[in-house]
Design an enzyme around this catalytic site. Structure first.
Site, PDB file in Angstrom:
ATOM      1  N   ASP A   1       0.850  -1.190   0.000  1.00 34.45           N
ATOM      2  CA  ASP A   1       0.000   0.000   0.000  1.00 34.45           C
ATOM      3  C   ASP A   1       0.891   1.247   0.000  1.00 34.45           C
ATOM      4  O   ASP A   1       1.867   1.325   0.755  1.00 34.45           O
ATOM      5  CB  ASP A   1      -0.904   0.008   1.228  1.00 34.45           C
ATOM      6  CG  ASP A   1      -1.938   1.113   1.148  1.00 34.45           C
ATOM      7  OD1 ASP A   1      -2.972   0.895   0.473  1.00 34.45           O
ATOM      8  OD2 ASP A   1      -1.709   2.179   1.760  1.00 34.45           O
ATOM      9  N   ILE A   2       0.560   2.213  -0.872  1.00 40.36           N
ATOM     10  CA  ILE A   2       1.329   3.467  -0.935  1.00 40.36           C
ATOM     11  C   ILE A   2       0.970   4.321   0.283  1.00 40.36           C
ATOM     12  O   ILE A   2      -0.218   4.588   0.545  1.00 40.36           O
ATOM     13  CB  ILE A   2       1.020   4.241  -2.238  1.00 40.36           C
ATOM     14  CG1 ILE A   2       1.386   3.378  -3.464  1.00 40.36           C
ATOM     15  CG2 ILE A   2       1.787   5.557  -2.286  1.00 40.36           C
ATOM     16  CD1 ILE A   2       1.010   3.999  -4.799  1.00 40.36           C
TER      17      ILE A   2
ATOM     18  N   GLU B   1      -4.888   2.420  -4.141  1.00 38.26           N
ATOM     19  CA  GLU B   1      -3.422   2.499  -4.130  1.00 38.26           C
ATOM     20  C   GLU B   1      -2.803   1.219  -3.572  1.00 38.26           C
ATOM     21  O   GLU B   1      -1.631   1.182  -3.207  1.00 38.26           O
ATOM     22  CB  GLU B   1      -2.966   3.698  -3.288  1.00 38.26           C
ATOM     23  CG  GLU B   1      -3.233   3.591  -1.803  1.00 38.26           C
ATOM     24  CD  GLU B   1      -4.647   4.022  -1.396  1.00 38.26           C
ATOM     25  OE1 GLU B   1      -4.859   4.242  -0.200  1.00 38.26           O
ATOM     26  OE2 GLU B   1      -5.526   4.133  -2.283  1.00 38.26           O
TER      27      GLU B   1
END
Length: 435
Positions: A309-310, A353
């Site tokens: 996950d960003i 994301e």
């Protein structure tokens, strides 16, 4: 009537000679009848049926003339033998006329004179057949001989005309009727005493009919072969046209099929691909992951999952705009994919994301190394566009196991997802694995 006084041995020799001639004649007739019957059953040609009828009538007449009918079939009724002969004489000629008219197809190929001759002969032999049993024996035979000679002469005339037109079968047809005419004439000269009596002359009608019927069989077979060759030639031409048409159609279908396959292939790719990042989408990942999980269970191999996950992507997106956010997602996909090298490994956009990596046949230590290389790749990368420039970090949850329950594939995903949130809760920009 003339009488001869002969010895018993001479009479026995004459009877043996008669049986020899009769056996040879009816043996040949039986062979031709059986052979041509099989051909007729195979071809179902009506002209062949007429030939068989003519063949049967000729054989039946000779059976009566030889005296075999009187001896074996109706020995107590000598008068009936004459009735059979005077009926079969014109009936045999009737079947011969009908066969010839059909054989030469006089309706379509003959001139007006040819048709007139054919119709006249047909009417005469039909009438003679109908009234044969009501006329004297000698009268029927005399009329039968006259009409028979006329019919044979007409047959030769028709055959010569066909021969002149280049019809191959007409040559054999003409020779058949000419041979029959010669033997009939010999027989008539023999019984009237105009020539010295001989065994061959006395059997002239039988010999002539055998020669004629055998040659007609050959001529008929040749005619069938010619018609077959013509049909084959016509069919070949039609087949060539059909093949050419089929080739053009096949080419057209192949072109359309290739176009359709290309479109279907493109649609198939689109159906499993995330349009923004060009990674596989979640639906495709779920299908491939389950298959790999089953295989890992079957072969007792470790399978690893990376949940990525960003960090702070919503803030990055809000500050720089959605276009820059999309660029960050594209760059993130490239960084993750750049650290995955095996064909069996799978990278997909899991949603928003969040990304996911499946590593078949991979233990936890190897999965951790890959996760760390991905995290470091993000740390060392700056995404820039115009006046916007940002560094990205990622949080990664890593879990691996050797499945012990074939249907427990969801647990591995949940464990990796829990570890992802553990990494986020621990300060982000890190990899979390099970303790």
């Amino acid at each position: 009537m003339p009488l001869d006084i002969i010895t018993y041995p001479k009479a026995a020799d004459d009877e043996r000679a008669m049986y020899l001639w009769g056996g040879a004649y009816f043996g040949i007739m039986a062979i031709m009848l059986i052979y041509n019957t099989f051909i007729w059953l195979a071809m179902r040609d009506f002209t062949y049926f007429l030939y068989l009828l003519y063949l049967t009538a000729a054989g039946a007449l000779q059976f009566a003339l030889f005296g075999f009918g009187f001896k074996y079939l109706w020995p107590d009724n000598p008068g009936f033998n004459n009735e059979v002969i005077i009926f079969l004489t014109p009936f045999m000629q009737l079947t011969a006329v009908i066969f010839v008219l059909k054989f030469v197809d006089i309706e379509n190929t003959g001139t007006k004179l040819d048709k007139a001759i054919g119709v006249t002969l047909f009417i005469l032999v039909t009438l003679l057949t109908i009234v044969s049993l009501s006329l004297p024996y000698a009268t029927v035979l005399t009329l039968g001989h006259i009409i028979g000679l006329s019919a044979v002469t007409a047959g030769i005339y028709i055959g010569i005309k066909g021969w002149m037109r280049g019809v191959k079968a007409a040559r054999i047809f003409t020779i058949a009727w000419l041979a029959n005419l010669i033997f009939i004439a010999w027989y008539l000269f023999d019984i009237t005493g105009m020539v010295n009596a001989t065994v061959i002359g006395g059997q002239g009608i039988a010999i002539g009919s055998i020669v004629e019927l055998a040659l007609l069989s050959i001529a008929f077979a040749d005619k069938i072969n010619q018609e077959k060759e013509l049909r084959i030639s016509t069919q070949q031409e039609l087949l060539e046209v059909q093949l050419d048409t089929n080739i053009k159609l096949d080419n057209k279908v192949r072109e359309r099929t290739q176009e359709l396959e290309a479109v279907n292939e493109q649609l198939a790719r689109l159906s499993i691909t995330d349009p923004l990042t060009s990674l596989y989408n979640r639906r495709h990942f779920d299908k491939v992951y389950i298959d790999n999980y089953y295989e890992a269970f079957r072969y007792k191999k470790s399978i690893a999952i990376l949940m990525i996950d960003i960090d702070h992507f919503k803030r990055l997106n809000d500050l720089n705009g959605h276009a820059f956010g999309d660029l960050c997602l594209i760059k993130a996909a490239q960084l993750i994919r750049g650290n995955i090298h095996r064909p069996t490994d799978l990278v997909a956009r899991y949603g928003g994301e969040e990304f996911i990596v499946m590593l078949p046949d991979t233990v936890i230590t190897d999965a951790l190394n890959i996760a760390e290389s991905i995290r470091k790749a993000f740390v060392s990368t700056i995404v820039s566009e115009g006046r916007h420039s940002e560094a990205m970090t990622v949080s990664i949850g890593v879990h691996a196991e050797i499945p012990i329950d074939r249907e427990n594939w969801e647990k591995l995903l949940k464990d990796a997802d829990d570890l992802l949130y553990q990494a986020k809760n621990n300060g982000r920009n890190q990899v979390a694995i099970a303790s």
